[in-house]
Motif scaffolding. Structure first.
Motif, short mmCIF file in Angstrom:
data_model
loop_
_atom_site.label_atom_id
_atom_site.label_comp_id
_atom_site.label_asym_id
_atom_site.label_seq_id
_atom_site.Cartn_x
_atom_site.Cartn_y
_atom_site.Cartn_z
N PHE A 6 0.83 -1.22 0.00
CA PHE A 6 0.00 0.00 0.00
C PHE A 6 0.85 1.26 0.00
CE2 PHE A 6 -3.23 -3.01 1.53
CZ PHE A 6 -4.29 -2.65 0.71
N ALA A 7 2.00 1.22 0.65
CA ALA A 7 2.88 2.40 0.66
C ALA A 7 3.38 2.70 -0.75
CB ALA A 7 4.06 2.15 1.60
N SER A 8 3.78 1.68 -1.50
CA SER A 8 4.25 1.90 -2.87
C SER A 8 3.13 2.38 -3.76
CB SER A 8 4.87 0.62 -3.43
OG SER A 8 3.95 -0.46 -3.39
N LEU A 9 1.89 1.90 -3.52
CA LEU A 9 0.75 2.37 -4.30
C LEU A 9 0.48 3.85 -4.03
CD1 LEU A 9 -1.73 1.88 -6.13
CD2 LEU A 9 -2.99 1.20 -4.07
N ALA A 20 -3.56 2.56 -13.40
CA ALA A 20 -3.27 1.20 -13.88
C ALA A 20 -1.81 0.84 -13.62
CB ALA A 20 -3.59 1.09 -15.37
N PHE A 21 -0.90 1.74 -13.97
CA PHE A 21 0.52 1.46 -13.78
C PHE A 21 0.91 1.54 -12.31
CE2 PHE A 21 0.26 3.10 -18.18
CZ PHE A 21 0.66 1.94 -18.83
N ALA A 22 0.21 2.35 -11.53
CA ALA A 22 0.47 2.40 -10.09
C ALA A 22 0.14 1.06 -9.45
CB ALA A 22 -0.35 3.52 -9.45
N LEU A 23 -0.96 0.44 -9.86
CA LEU A 23 -1.30 -0.88 -9.34
C LEU A 23 -0.26 -1.92 -9.75
CD1 LEU A 23 -5.15 -0.85 -10.09
CD2 LEU A 23 -4.09 -0.81 -7.84
N GLY A 24 0.18 -1.85 -11.02
CA GLY A 24 1.19 -2.79 -11.48
C GLY A 24 2.53 -2.60 -10.80
N GLY A 281 -6.41 -5.77 -15.91
CA GLY A 281 -5.34 -6.75 -15.71
C GLY A 281 -4.50 -6.46 -14.49
N PHE A 282 -4.00 -5.22 -14.37
CA PHE A 282 -3.17 -4.87 -13.22
C PHE A 282 -3.97 -4.91 -11.92
CE2 PHE A 282 -0.29 -2.59 -16.32
CZ PHE A 282 0.79 -3.42 -16.09
N ALA A 283 -5.24 -4.50 -11.99
CA ALA A 283 -6.07 -4.56 -10.78
C ALA A 283 -6.28 -6.00 -10.34
CB ALA A 283 -7.42 -3.88 -11.04
#
Length: 424
Positions: A6-9, A20-24, A281-283
Motif C-alpha cells: 500500500f505504501a508503494s501504491l 493502472a501502472f500504479a497498481l502494477g 489486468g493490473f487490478a
C-alpha cells in the motif's frame, strides 16, 4: 509486506503515475520482496481479462464513438432543448436530459462529459450561465452514464463477482433515472433562485421533428436494453449489434459518418479499450496479492467485529467507497474492493445485485469529487475554469447524488424491482 504494497501504491499515485501502472508497480515492488516469481504478473493479468463478457467492452466503446462521430450528440441536445428549453433554466435541464439519453450509447461518464460538455458548456455560458456552474452540472449529469444500461462498470462488476451481467445492467436502470431526475430537480431549483434564462416555446411540429432526428439514437438504446432483457442476445452480442447498427445509422441515415472517419474512430476505440483492459489486468494482480495476504478475511472480520447490523455495514461501506472514490478510478476500485465487500454483504443477508449496484453508484459519484474527480478535470479543461471554483459549484449536485445513493442503499426495491419483474 502488506504495508509495503500500500505504501508503494500511495507513493506512485502521489507522484502522478496513472492508476493502472500504479497498481502494477506496487504489485511488482511487493513481489520483489517475496519468494513469489514475478512471472505471476502476466499470468494474473491474462486470467483477469480472459472473460467472454469483457468482449463487449470494445464493442460498446466502438459503438459509442461511431454514434458520436456520426452526429448523435447534437441531435440528442436539439431534442432535449425542444422539449424543455422553454422552462426556466431549460438549457441546464436539456444538459441533464441529454446525458440521460446519451448514457445508453456511451456507458462511460468521461465520454459523456467530453461529448456533451463540448457543446453544452459554451452554449450555457453564451446564454448567461456562470462557467463554473455549467461545467459542474455537465460533470455531475455525466455520472448517470455508468448507471443506465449499457454500463461498463456494471459489466466489470458482473465479471469479477460472478453475478449475472444482464441482471446488473437492468438493475441500474431505475437508480440511473432517479439520479438524473434528482440532478435535474436541483438544476431547476437553482434556475428559479438565480433567474436563469429560458428560451421560447418551440412549436409542437418542431418537437416532433427533433424527436425523429434523435429517434435512431434512442432506438439504439432500446434495442440494447430490450435485447438483453428478453434474452435475444447476451451483453457481448449486444455490443456487436450496437456496432453494426451505429455503422448503418452513421452512413445511411444521418450520413455524417464518412469512410475517412473510420481509422480515427477505430484507433480511439482501440486506445480506450487497451487502457481499460490494462487497468483490469493490473487490478486483478493487485487483488490476487490482497487475497494471498488474506486481506479480505481480515477486513470482513474487522467489519463484522465492529457491527453485525446490515444497516451499519452498508453505511460503513458507503463511507469507505466515497473516500476511495476521491482518489481511485471506478473500475480499479471495483476490481479490488467489490470481491472483498461482497462476501461480507452476502453473509449479512444483503442481496448481491443490490449491493453491487450500490457500489458502482457510490464509486461513480467519486468521478465528481476532488482531488481526482476525472469528470471534473475534463469539465475544467473544456470550460477553462480552475478546479477550486468548479468544486464549490458541484457541491449541490454532489449532495443530491449522495442522497440518491443512500436511497438506493436502504430501499432495495429501487434496484431489484425491475430485474425481479424481468427474471421471475
Amino acid at each position: 509486506m502488506t504495508l509495503l504494497l500500500f505504501a508503494s501504491l500511495i507513493v506512485a499515485l502521489a507522484i502522478g503515475v496513472p492508476i493502472a501502472f500504479a497498481l502494477g508497480l506496487s504489485s511488482l515492488v511487493y513481489l520483489l520482496f517475496t519468494d513469489i516469481p514475478i512471472n505471476i504478473i502476466p499470468q494474473r493479468m491474462f486470467s483477469g481479462i480472459d472473460s467472454f463478457v469483457l468482449l463487449c467492452v470494445p464493442g460498446f466503446v466502438l459503438a459509442g464513438n461511431l454514434m458520436n462521430v456520426g452526429g448523435i450528440t447534437h441531435r440528442i441536445i436539439a431534442f432535449c432543448m425542444a422539449v424543455v428549453g422553454h422552462i426556466r433554466g431549460g438549457l441546464a435541464l436539456a444538459n441533464v436530459g441529454a446525458s440521460m439519453l446519451f448514457a445508453g450509447i456511451s456507458g462511460t461518464a468521461v465520454a459523456e462529459t467530453a461529448s456533451i460538455g463540448a457543446v453544452m458548456i459554451p452554449s450555457m455560458v453564451r446564454q448567461g450561465y456562470r462557467a463554473d456552474y455549467a461545467a459542474a452540472l455537465t460533470a455531475s449529469a455525466s455520472t448517470v452514464g455508468p448507471i443506465i444500461p449499457p454500463s461498463l462498470p456494471m459489466i466489470i462488476a458482473g465479471t469479477i463477482s460472478g453475478l449475472s451481467v444482464s441482471r446488473l445492467l437492468i438493475a441500474g436502470a431505475i437508480p440511473g433515472i432517479l439520479l438524473g431526475v434528482s440532478l435535474g430537480s436541483v438544476a431547476y431549483l437553482i434556475a428559479r433562485r438565480n433567474d436563469h434564462p429560458k428560451g421560447p416555446r418551440v412549436p409542437f411540429r418542431e418537437v416532433v421533428r427533433s424527436f425523429f432526428g434523435a429517434f435512431w439514437a434512442i432506438l439504439m438504446t432500446l434495442i440494447i436494453v430490450v435485447g438483453i432483457m428478453s434474452g435475444v442476445f447476451t451483453p457481448t452480442e449486444a455490443s456487436m449489434v450496437a456496432v453494426v447498427y451505429a455503422i448503418f445509422i452513421g452512413f445511411f441515415v444521418y450520413r455524417e459518418l464518412k469512410p475517412r472517419d473510420l481509422p480515427r474512430v477505430f484507433w480511439d476505440s482501440a486506445v480506450t479499450t487497451a487502457s481499460l483492459m490494462a487497468l483490469v489486468g493490473f487490478a486483478n494482480v493487485f487483488a490476487w496479492i490482497l487475497t494471498t495476504e488474506e486481506i479480505p478475511v481480515k477486513v470482513a472480520q474487522a467489519m463484522l467485529g465492529f457491527s453485525s447490523s446490515p444497516v451499519v455495514f452498508v453505511l460503513l461501506v458507503n463511507l469507505l467507497l466515497l473516500f476511495v472514490g476521491t482518489f481511485m478510478e471506478t473500475i480499479a476500485a471495483l476490481m479490488i474492493l467489490l470481491p472483498i465487500l461482497l462476501k461480507v454483504a452476502v453473509a449479512l443477508g444483503i442481496d448481491p445485485i443490490q449491493f453491487s449496484v450500490m457500489c458502482v453508484l457510490n464509486l461513480v459519484v467519486g468521478l465528481t469529487t476532488p482531488p481526482v474527480g476525472v469528470c471534473l478535470f475534463v469539465a475544467s479543461s473544456i470550460s477553462r475554469v480552475p478546479l477550486a471554483p468548479l468544486t464549490r459549484a458541484v457541491l449541490p449536485f454532489l449532495g443530491v447524488s449522495i442522497a440518491v445513493l443512500l436511497l438506493v442503499s436502504y430501499v432495495p426495491q429501487i434496484t431489484l424491482w425491475l430485474p425481479g419483474l424481468m427474471y421471475k
